[in-house]
Design a protein around this motif. Structure first.
Motif, PDB file in Angstrom:
ATOM      1  N   CYS A 133       2.457 -26.525 -14.822  1.00  0.00           N
ATOM      2  CA  CYS A 133       2.813 -25.221 -14.269  1.00  0.00           C
ATOM      3  C   CYS A 133       3.351 -25.282 -12.843  1.00  0.00           C
ATOM      4  N   ALA A 134       3.470 -26.482 -12.281  1.00  0.00           N
ATOM      5  CA  ALA A 134       3.904 -26.614 -10.882  1.00  0.00           C
ATOM      6  C   ALA A 134       5.231 -25.904 -10.627  1.00  0.00           C
ATOM      7  N   ALA A 135       6.181 -26.000 -11.528  1.00  0.00           N
ATOM      8  CA  ALA A 135       7.502 -25.385 -11.330  1.00  0.00           C
ATOM      9  C   ALA A 135       7.464 -23.863 -11.471  1.00  0.00           C
ATOM     10  N   LEU A 136       6.401 -23.324 -12.044  1.00  0.00           N
ATOM     11  CA  LEU A 136       6.291 -21.878 -12.251  1.00  0.00           C
ATOM     12  C   LEU A 136       5.595 -21.174 -11.107  1.00  0.00           C
ATOM     13  N   ARG A 137       4.935 -21.919 -10.242  1.00  0.00           N
ATOM     14  CA  ARG A 137       4.163 -21.314  -9.156  1.00  0.00           C
ATOM     15  C   ARG A 137       5.083 -20.712  -8.111  1.00  0.00           C
ATOM     16  N   CYS A 138       4.934 -19.427  -7.881  1.00  0.00           N
ATOM     17  CA  CYS A 138       5.706 -18.737  -6.853  1.00  0.00           C
ATOM     18  C   CYS A 138       4.866 -17.575  -6.338  1.00  0.00           C
ATOM     19  N   PRO A 139       4.800 -17.413  -5.019  1.00  0.00           N
ATOM     20  CA  PRO A 139       3.944 -16.381  -4.445  1.00  0.00           C
ATOM     21  C   PRO A 139       4.455 -14.961  -4.666  1.00  0.00           C
ATOM     22  N   GLY A 140       5.753 -14.795  -4.778  1.00  0.00           N
ATOM     23  CA  GLY A 140       6.359 -13.484  -5.041  1.00  0.00           C
ATOM     24  C   GLY A 140       7.116 -13.541  -6.346  1.00  0.00           C
ATOM     25  N   TRP A 141       7.690 -12.422  -6.745  1.00  0.00           N
ATOM     26  CA  TRP A 141       8.441 -12.396  -7.999  1.00  0.00           C
ATOM     27  C   TRP A 141       9.656 -13.312  -7.921  1.00  0.00           C
ATOM     28  N   GLU A 150       6.193   2.167  -6.824  1.00  0.00           N
ATOM     29  CA  GLU A 150       5.605   0.922  -6.348  1.00  0.00           C
ATOM     30  C   GLU A 150       4.552   1.218  -5.289  1.00  0.00           C
ATOM     31  N   TYR A 151       3.677   0.270  -5.044  1.00  0.00           N
ATOM     32  CA  TYR A 151       2.596   0.421  -4.078  1.00  0.00           C
ATOM     33  C   TYR A 151       2.785  -0.604  -2.953  1.00  0.00           C
ATOM     34  N   HIS A 152       3.146  -0.111  -1.764  1.00  0.00           N
ATOM     35  CA  HIS A 152       3.384  -0.976  -0.607  1.00  0.00           C
ATOM     36  C   HIS A 152       2.812  -0.327   0.662  1.00  0.00           C
ATOM     37  N   PRO A 153       1.488  -0.251   0.794  1.00  0.00           N
ATOM     38  CA  PRO A 153       0.885   0.438   1.940  1.00  0.00           C
ATOM     39  C   PRO A 153       1.126  -0.255   3.281  1.00  0.00           C
ATOM     40  N   ASN A 154       1.431  -1.542   3.259  1.00  0.00           N
ATOM     41  CA  ASN A 154       1.618  -2.278   4.512  1.00  0.00           C
ATOM     42  C   ASN A 154       3.080  -2.625   4.776  1.00  0.00           C
ATOM     43  N   GLY A 155       3.994  -1.869   4.171  1.00  0.00           N
ATOM     44  CA  GLY A 155       5.414  -2.066   4.425  1.00  0.00           C
ATOM     45  C   GLY A 155       6.036  -3.255   3.721  1.00  0.00           C
ATOM     46  N   TRP A 204       9.908  -7.829  -3.468  1.00  0.00           N
ATOM     47  CA  TRP A 204      10.124  -9.277  -3.428  1.00  0.00           C
ATOM     48  C   TRP A 204       9.169 -10.007  -2.486  1.00  0.00           C
ATOM     49  N   SER A 205       8.424  -9.301  -1.695  1.00  0.00           N
ATOM     50  CA  SER A 205       7.566  -9.924  -0.692  1.00  0.00           C
ATOM     51  C   SER A 205       6.439 -10.739  -1.334  1.00  0.00           C
ATOM     52  N   PRO A 206       6.216 -11.963  -0.840  1.00  0.00           N
ATOM     53  CA  PRO A 206       5.080 -12.750  -1.318  1.00  0.00           C
ATOM     54  C   PRO A 206       3.735 -12.100  -0.988  1.00  0.00           C
ATOM     55  N   GLN A 207       3.713 -11.178  -0.021  1.00  0.00           N
ATOM     56  CA  GLN A 207       2.478 -10.493   0.360  1.00  0.00           C
ATOM     57  C   GLN A 207       2.339  -9.112  -0.292  1.00  0.00           C
ATOM     58  N   ALA A 208       3.266  -8.759  -1.173  1.00  0.00           N
ATOM     59  CA  ALA A 208       3.189  -7.453  -1.851  1.00  0.00           C
ATOM     60  C   ALA A 208       1.907  -7.381  -2.680  1.00  0.00           C
ATOM     61  N   ARG A 226       5.304 -14.332 -11.531  1.00  0.00           N
ATOM     62  CA  ARG A 226       4.632 -14.381 -10.230  1.00  0.00           C
ATOM     63  C   ARG A 226       3.223 -14.906 -10.453  1.00  0.00           C
ATOM     64  N   GLU A 227       2.802 -15.808  -9.591  1.00  0.00           N
ATOM     65  CA  GLU A 227       1.445 -16.337  -9.662  1.00  0.00           C
ATOM     66  C   GLU A 227       0.452 -15.227  -9.311  1.00  0.00           C
TER      67      GLU A 227
END
Length: 132
Positions: free
Chosen positions: A31-39, A69-74, A78-82, A122-123
């Motif tokens: 699964c190494a190639a599938l790991r991504c923090p954002g979409w 969508e839910y983005h309370p922190n801006g 696409w954000s890895p922190q979404a 997305r992971e």
């Protein structure tokens, strides 16, 4: 794709349980190639046999889940922190898959644009799961 009625329907609590199991797991070669923090778009060359379907986040009987969508922190889509908020888009249209080698969980859904169809992945990250 509509979920199979026999599949598990997963909410934020279920996602947290599954994600907790893999916090320290670094993953594996499958699964190494599938790991991504954002979409990310799922590569056409990705080995989908490395994943098994676990369940759906789609609310039962809801043919058209919200596109809000839910983005309370801006953050943005696409954000890895979404935040991963199951009641909101795109998570309310997702399925949960897991690596057959190590069990690492991944969110998947298909984006249907005007002229394209794009599978995305997305992971699942425990610290981003939001119960709202």
């Amino acid at each position: 794709m509509l979920p199979d009625p026999n599949d598990a329907v997963l909410d934020a609590e279920a996602l947290l349980r599954l994600a907790r199991e893999h916090v320290s797991n670094k993953g594996c070669a499958r699964c190494a190639a599938l790991r991504c923090p954002g979409w990310e778009a799922l590569s056409a060359t990705a080995d989908e046999s490395s994943l098994r379907r676990v369940g759906s986040l789609r609310p039962p009987g809801d043919q058209e889940p919200t596109l809000d969508e839910y983005h309370p922190n801006g953050t943005s889509y696409w954000s890895p922190q979404a935040p991963i908020a199951p009641a909101f888009h795109p998570y309310n249209r997702c399925e949960l898959w897991a690596c057959v080698g190590c069990g690492r969980p991944f969110l998947r859904y298909t984006e249907y644009g005007g002229y394209y169809v794009e599978p995305r992945i997305r992971e699942l990250r425990m610290e981003l799961i939001a119960s709202v």
